[in-house]
Design a protein around this motif. Structure first.
Motif, PDB file in Angstrom:
ATOM      1  N   UNK A 100      -9.721 -12.050 -13.602  1.00 36.68           N
ATOM      2  CA  UNK A 100      -9.789 -11.671 -12.203  1.00 36.68           C
ATOM      3  C   UNK A 100      -8.897 -11.114 -11.722  1.00 36.68           C
ATOM      4  N   UNK A 101      -8.230 -10.254 -12.624  1.00 36.75           N
ATOM      5  CA  UNK A 101      -7.290  -9.430 -12.038  1.00 36.75           C
ATOM      6  C   UNK A 101      -5.727 -10.083 -12.022  1.00 36.75           C
ATOM      7  N   UNK A 137     -13.055 -21.468  -3.564  1.00 41.23           N
ATOM      8  CA  UNK A 137     -13.375 -20.990  -4.915  1.00 41.23           C
ATOM      9  C   UNK A 137     -12.630 -19.909  -5.630  1.00 41.23           C
ATOM     10  N   UNK A 138     -12.630 -19.767  -7.008  1.00 39.43           N
ATOM     11  CA  UNK A 138     -11.930 -18.602  -7.355  1.00 39.43           C
ATOM     12  C   UNK A 138     -12.519 -17.228  -6.779  1.00 39.43           C
ATOM     13  N   UNK A 139     -11.607 -16.143  -6.783  1.00 38.17           N
ATOM     14  CA  UNK A 139     -12.267 -14.847  -6.331  1.00 38.17           C
ATOM     15  C   UNK A 139     -12.552 -14.787  -5.123  1.00 38.17           C
ATOM     16  N   UNK A 140     -12.336 -15.375  -4.239  1.00 38.63           N
ATOM     17  CA  UNK A 140     -12.606 -15.535  -2.701  1.00 38.63           C
ATOM     18  C   UNK A 140     -11.783 -14.428  -1.871  1.00 38.63           C
ATOM     19  N   UNK A 154     -16.003 -22.518   0.104  1.00 36.55           N
ATOM     20  CA  UNK A 154     -16.476 -21.252   0.201  1.00 36.55           C
ATOM     21  C   UNK A 154     -16.675 -20.964  -1.545  1.00 36.55           C
ATOM     22  N   UNK A 155     -17.832 -20.482  -1.856  1.00 38.48           N
ATOM     23  CA  UNK A 155     -18.271 -20.136  -2.946  1.00 38.48           C
ATOM     24  C   UNK A 155     -17.697 -19.044  -3.740  1.00 38.48           C
ATOM     25  N   UNK A 156     -17.407 -18.934  -4.852  1.00 46.77           N
ATOM     26  CA  UNK A 156     -16.667 -17.974  -5.654  1.00 46.77           C
ATOM     27  C   UNK A 156     -17.306 -16.354  -5.143  1.00 46.77           C
ATOM     28  N   UNK A 173     -21.988 -19.500   1.141  1.00 42.46           N
ATOM     29  CA  UNK A 173     -22.534 -19.319  -0.401  1.00 42.46           C
ATOM     30  C   UNK A 173     -22.699 -17.722  -0.312  1.00 42.46           C
ATOM     31  N   UNK A 174     -22.630 -17.000   1.063  1.00 38.39           N
ATOM     32  CA  UNK A 174     -22.773 -15.464   1.068  1.00 38.39           C
ATOM     33  C   UNK A 174     -21.539 -14.960   1.612  1.00 38.39           C
TER      34      UNK A 174
END
Length: 261
Positions: A100-101, A137-140, A154-156, A173-174
């Protein structure tokens, strides 16, 4: 430097003399703190963590801990935190993953309230507020000055736009539009009286009967709240309803936000 004797600081950690390290804090060897940071107590700082100046971290927060990702194998990923943040009790912020960076970032001037989780590789801007129990979640990505309400999952890979406000209890989710007020629909409803609980507290059958009648006027008649309140007041004045219903009427009359019916 103010370091409580119970704190455990690994060799290699860089802590300016202006910092305050409270009791039972644990700081790993790859942690770098800026000037005038305060760890209140029982704080865990782990991994390759860099924190700016004037941050205040409250009890039992865990920052820079390993990501909750089964693919993570101990790579030297990072967490970077800016300046002037308040990070409250039991907050967890994971460091990044190679996929993820490698870096989780938190900007400056944020308020991160109790029990918030910020997952790996997330990017939090400046001036954000994450209320109690926000779960990222991850990558938010949370852009500058966004507000995330309490108990928001909050969804990834979602992005929260600048200046957005998300109401409490909303599942995301969006992506959330910048400047928007975004919230789940709230269709709360009162389903009558708490009969079993009231009986356990010694309410008499007559008192329960009166409360049921008052609730019928409030919920099931064609009267609006003001009209139902007036009808209840009339029955109180006539002696048909007693003190328990009088309390109900007073509660409705004093409500500033309206009542759930």
């Amino acid at each position: 430097m103010s370091i409580h004797p119970t704190a455990i600081i690994a060799p290699g950690a860089q802590i300016p003399e202006s910092c305050s390290i409270g009791p039972w804090c644990t700081i790993g060897p790859n942690v770098i703190l800026g000037e005038e940071c305060e760890l209140v107590s029982h704080v865990v700082l782990d991994g390759h963590l860099t924190m700016g100046s004037h941050n205040r971290v409250f009890s039992f927060a865990c920052l820079g801990v390993a990501p909750q990702d089964l693919k993570y194998k101990g790579e030297p990923t990072r967490l970077e935190i800016g300046d002037r943040n308040d990070i409250r009790e039991y907050v967890t912020i994971s460091r990044g993953t190679t996929g993820g960076g490698g870096i989780t970032r938190v900007g400056s001037g944020c308020l991160i309230m109790a029990y918030t989780h910020i997952g790996h590789d997330s990017q939090i801007g400046d001036g954000c507020i994450l209320a109690n129990g926000a779960t990222l979640a991850g990558h938010v990505t949370v852009e500058d000055y966004a507000v995330i309400g309490a108990l928001n999952p909050i969804h990834q890979f979602c992005t929260i736009g600048k200046y957005a406000y998300i109401g409490g209890g909303t599942t995301i989710t969006q992506d959330v539009l910048p400047y928007s007020l975004t919230s789940i629909e709230r269709n709360n409803h009162a389903y009558g009286i708490n009969k079993v609980g009231l009986e356990r507290r010694g309410f008499t059958p007559e008192e329960l009967k009166q409360l049921r009648a008052a609730y019928r006027l409030l919920q099931h008649s064609k009267l609006n709240t003001s009209e139902a309140l007036a009808a209840i007041r009339e029955k109180i004045a006539s002696g048909e309803f007693g003190e328990k219903v009088a309390y109900l009427a007073d509660f409705i009359a004093k409500s500033e936000r309206g009542v759930i019916k």
